[in-house]
Design an enzyme around this catalytic site. Structure first.
Site, PDB file in Angstrom:
ATOM      1  N   ASP A  46      40.345  49.178  39.171  1.00 34.54           N
ATOM      2  CA  ASP A  46      39.010  48.657  39.555  1.00 34.54           C
ATOM      3  C   ASP A  46      38.225  49.672  40.385  1.00 34.54           C
ATOM      4  O   ASP A  46      37.051  49.932  40.110  1.00 34.54           O
ATOM      5  CB  ASP A  46      39.099  47.276  40.242  1.00 34.54           C
ATOM      6  CG  ASP A  46      40.021  47.178  41.450  1.00 34.54           C
ATOM      7  OD1 ASP A  46      40.677  48.184  41.791  1.00 34.54           O
ATOM      8  OD2 ASP A  46      40.080  46.082  42.050  1.00 34.54           O
ATOM      9  N   GLY A 134      50.858  36.723  50.969  1.00 33.54           N
ATOM     10  CA  GLY A 134      51.555  38.018  50.993  1.00 33.54           C
ATOM     11  C   GLY A 134      52.354  38.292  49.738  1.00 33.54           C
ATOM     12  O   GLY A 134      53.254  39.133  49.724  1.00 33.54           O
ATOM     13  N   SER A 138      46.533  37.471  45.650  1.00 34.15           N
ATOM     14  CA  SER A 138      45.146  37.385  46.119  1.00 34.15           C
ATOM     15  C   SER A 138      44.819  36.129  46.900  1.00 34.15           C
ATOM     16  O   SER A 138      43.782  35.495  46.678  1.00 34.15           O
ATOM     17  CB  SER A 138      44.173  37.497  44.949  1.00 34.15           C
ATOM     18  OG  SER A 138      44.110  38.796  44.533  1.00 34.15           O
ATOM     19  N   ASP A 187      39.865  41.047  42.483  1.00 31.28           N
ATOM     20  CA  ASP A 187      40.335  39.725  42.903  1.00 31.28           C
ATOM     21  C   ASP A 187      39.169  38.764  43.124  1.00 31.28           C
ATOM     22  O   ASP A 187      39.195  37.617  42.686  1.00 31.28           O
ATOM     23  CB  ASP A 187      41.156  39.856  44.199  1.00 31.28           C
ATOM     24  CG  ASP A 187      42.217  40.936  44.088  1.00 31.28           C
ATOM     25  OD1 ASP A 187      42.628  41.238  42.958  1.00 31.28           O
ATOM     26  OD2 ASP A 187      42.611  41.493  45.124  1.00 31.28           O
TER      27      ASP A 187
HETATM   28  C1  GLA Z   1      44.713  44.647  45.078  1.00 33.83           C
HETATM   29  C2  GLA Z   1      43.234  44.895  45.292  1.00 33.83           C
HETATM   30  C3  GLA Z   1      42.507  44.940  43.954  1.00 33.83           C
HETATM   31  C4  GLA Z   1      43.183  45.926  42.981  1.00 33.83           C
HETATM   32  C5  GLA Z   1      44.680  45.666  42.935  1.00 33.83           C
HETATM   33  C6  GLA Z   1      45.409  46.698  42.111  1.00 33.83           C
HETATM   34  O1  GLA Z   1      44.930  43.372  44.567  1.00 33.83           O
HETATM   35  O2  GLA Z   1      42.663  43.866  46.068  1.00 33.83           O
HETATM   36  O3  GLA Z   1      41.160  45.287  44.162  1.00 33.83           O
HETATM   37  O4  GLA Z   1      42.887  47.247  43.309  1.00 33.83           O
HETATM   38  O5  GLA Z   1      45.264  45.643  44.218  1.00 33.83           O
HETATM   39  O6  GLA Z   1      45.050  46.601  40.782  1.00 33.83           O
END
Ligand code: GLA
Length: 398
Positions: A46, A134, A138, A187
């Protein structure tokens, strides 16, 4: 086989509204809801202007909200002992306890909405969540997005697509500028825009999304998520370190982002570490495109093969896996998963496996046995039933 199965959104929202009423003596005006996510494929792409393909979980975070009538912001959580109390006048980077603090995500959203022209009055906010914390699923984006939709409702602003996109931007600002986790936007985007039954293809260069139907049930498949219990934090520096390496690789190649780099360019990079990091990003973006084509063709074997390749790339080139994740992935594939990979930011957290439904019990048993043999903590499993994005609940009082 024990799977973590959440209450329905409506049931849980009603329970959160009751807790709010008990705490504040009045019911909330509204309850905002937003899901956690599991990423099917497309990791650490991303922030490289790439592609990813996350799925919203049925597990969600709830934010019950009511204006206080003054400038006070009172934030409480069913998962925390102490509430956080502050004033709207003091919000900004560092508010809510700052870096890594749970309340920073909430206070950060109220601040970022104000910056976006959606200034809220003082609020009582009570949150609760069924998203494992954790676990790389997300929980923080779910928290931000639940608060954002609830506050928007209090302001009387309609939750249409344009508003949802504004809220994504505000939630990313809350996370990066107030909670100081250098997140990339995947996320918050899926938490706000997901549609049931689909994965969300997000293109960060074109700034657009597309719902990709999954047909998991019809094809006899399930997405099994395994939380290894190795806790990960986006604020501990490892995630930021990978972002810096990607930036350095793009700079060495003379391109604005790794999205503009080809595999041939990357293989010519002199620095072996930057070469490996960039190789992961470039091949992973390609795998997302191939996975979407395979899903459209109903080619589940191919989807599984791409997930396996993605895991190897994260383990060997991006170096963000850990022994527990490698073991969960290997045990899942050994017991009949079509493919499996770690998911999310890495350095712990969860794996995701694409499993024929009739192999689900065997796959979870295989992972559990492997963890017991290795002396690891007991992993927990959940099914990622592809769910919808953030929304509002208006529980009846009582
Ligand atoms: C975390 C970050 C996302 C993304 C992922 C890896 O979840 O919040 O923005 O970068 O790692 O894909």
């Amino acid at each position: 086989m024990s799977l973590l199965d959440p209450d329905s959104r409506t049931t849980r929202a009603a329970a959160v509204a009751r807790s709010f009423a008990k705490r504040h003596g009045v019911p909330p005006q509204v309850v905002g809801v937003a899901p956690g996510r599991v990423n099917l494929i497309g990791e650490h792409t991303d922030y490289n202007a790439g592609l990813c393909l996350p799925v919203a979980l049925p597990h969600a975070t709830f934010a019950a909200v009511r204006p206080t009538g003054d400038q006070t912001l009172r934030i409480s959580s069913a998962q925390q002992v102490e509430p956080w109390v502050g004033s709207l006048d003091d919000l900004g980077p560092g508010a809510g306890g700052g870096s890594g603090s749970w309340a920073a995500y909430v206070a950060g959203v109220v601040w970022a909405l104000g910056q976006a022209g959606l200034g809220a009055p003082g609020l009582d906010i009570h949150v609760d969540s069924t998203v494992p914390l954790g676990a790389g699923l997300s929980s923080s984006a779910a928290l931000e997005c639940a608060v954002a939709v609830a506050v928007t409702s209090v302001l009387g602003v309609e939750l249409d697509t344009v508003t949802r996109q504004r809220l994504v931007v505000a939630c990313v600002r809350a996370e990066t500028e107030v909670a100081r986790a250098p997140t990339g936007g995947m996320d918050q985007t899926v938490a706000m825009l997901a549609q049931p039954g689909t994965a969300l293809l997000i293109d960060f260069r074109e700034d657009c999304t597309q719902a990709v139907p999954l047909h998991l049930g019809e094809s006899g498949h399930a997405l099994l998520v395994t939380d290894t219990r190795v806790s990960h934090a986006l604020t501990d520096g490892s995630y930021g370190n990978r972002r810096a390496e990607c930036r350095a690789a793009a700079q060495a190649l003379g391109v604005p982002t790794l999205r503009q780099a080809t595999l041939a360019d990357v293989e010519a990079l002199a620095d072996p570490v930057l070469r490996a990091r960039a190789r992961h990003v470039v091949t992973e973006i390609d795998r997302v495109q191939q996975a979407v084509a395979a899903l459209e063709a109903g080619d589940w074997t191919r989807v599984g093969t791409l997930m396996d390749a993605s895991h190897r790339s994260m383990r060997d080139d991006f170096e963000i896996s850990c022994t527990e994740l490698d073991l969960a992935v290997a045990a899942a594939v050994r017991a009949g998963a079509r493919g499996a990979r770690m998911t999310g930011g890495g350095f712990g957290g969860s794996s995701v496996a694409l499993v024929p439904r009739d192999r689900l019990a065997a796959v979870t048993a295989s992972i559990d046995a492997a963890f017991t043999d290795a002396g690891y903590a007991v992993a927990s499993h959940l099914l990622a039933v592809p769910s919808g994005g953030a929304g509002l609940e208006h529980p009846a009082p009582g």
